[in-house]
Write an enzyme that holds these catalytic residues in place. Structure first.
Site, PDB file in Angstrom:
ATOM      1  N   HIS A   1       0.770  -1.249   0.000  1.00  0.00           N
ATOM      2  CA  HIS A   1       0.000   0.000   0.000  1.00  0.00           C
ATOM      3  C   HIS A   1       0.799   1.297   0.000  1.00  0.00           C
ATOM      4  O   HIS A   1       0.225   2.349  -0.260  1.00  0.00           O
ATOM      5  CB  HIS A   1      -0.959   0.001   1.194  1.00  0.00           C
ATOM      6  CG  HIS A   1      -1.908  -1.146   1.178  1.00  0.00           C
ATOM      7  ND1 HIS A   1      -2.902  -1.265   0.231  1.00  0.00           N
ATOM      8  CD2 HIS A   1      -1.987  -2.250   1.965  1.00  0.00           C
ATOM      9  CE1 HIS A   1      -3.568  -2.385   0.446  1.00  0.00           C
ATOM     10  NE2 HIS A   1      -3.027  -3.004   1.489  1.00  0.00           N
TER      11      HIS A   1
ATOM     12  N   HIS B   1      -3.264  -3.342   7.819  1.00  0.00           N
ATOM     13  CA  HIS B   1      -4.309  -3.657   6.837  1.00  0.00           C
ATOM     14  C   HIS B   1      -4.952  -2.364   6.347  1.00  0.00           C
ATOM     15  O   HIS B   1      -5.260  -1.483   7.145  1.00  0.00           O
ATOM     16  CB  HIS B   1      -5.373  -4.563   7.477  1.00  0.00           C
ATOM     17  CG  HIS B   1      -6.583  -4.772   6.637  1.00  0.00           C
ATOM     18  ND1 HIS B   1      -6.580  -5.542   5.494  1.00  0.00           N
ATOM     19  CD2 HIS B   1      -7.841  -4.298   6.757  1.00  0.00           C
ATOM     20  CE1 HIS B   1      -7.788  -5.532   4.956  1.00  0.00           C
ATOM     21  NE2 HIS B   1      -8.573  -4.782   5.710  1.00  0.00           N
TER      22      HIS B   1
END
Length: 152
Positions: free
Chosen positions: A40, A147
């Site tokens: 990410h 996450h």
């Protein structure tokens, strides 16, 4: 004789696992925080301008190995900025857990979505840049992102 056979099979299993383990990819040795960064974080510069950004990034970050990941978001901010979200407003995650945090300000992100006609091994993604709040799950002591939950 039964004990000898069991001992032999156990030894064989240990030997096979010894061969298999080193062949596993980097992903298997990552901590959840390292996986979050790989999947990410893209701190480099402003929004990507290339329409093939997602195709290139998804491949280079190992998210098209064996299958095409359907959706992924890259964050274009310093890692420290994203880590600081772990001390910001706590919200409920999509999975119902209470370890998610929402950024207090909008961040530069790029959404990569698998095109409907795309099939492995030719993973083809649309690239969409936007500025949104992000919601991330954090764990550990100190809390670190593990996450990417959503963007709003």
């Amino acid at each position: 004789m039964g004990l000898e056979k069991s001992l032999f099979l156990f030894s064989l299993l240990v030997l096979v696992l010894g061969w298999v383990q080193p062949s596993l990819g980097v992903e298997s040795r990552e901590t959840p925080a390292q996986k979050f960064e790989r999947q990410h974080m893209d701190e480099e510069g402003p929004f990507p301008s290339s329409p093939t950004y997602c195709n290139e990034m998804m491949k280079s970050r190992g998210m098209t190995s064996g299958w095409c990941k359907s959706m992924n978001t890259f964050v274009h901010e310093p890692l420290a900025t994203v880590q600081a979200i772990c001390s910001q407003g706590q919200v409920t995650c999509k999975n119902g857990r209470n370890n998610c945090h929402k950024s207090s300000s909008t961040l530069r992100i790029t959404d990569c979505r698998l095109k409907g006609s795309s099939k492995y091994p030719n993973c083809d993604y649309t690239t969409t840049n936007s500025q949104k709040h992000i919601i991330i799950a954090c764990e550990g002591n100190p809390l670190v992102p593990v996450h990417f939950d959503d963007s709003v």
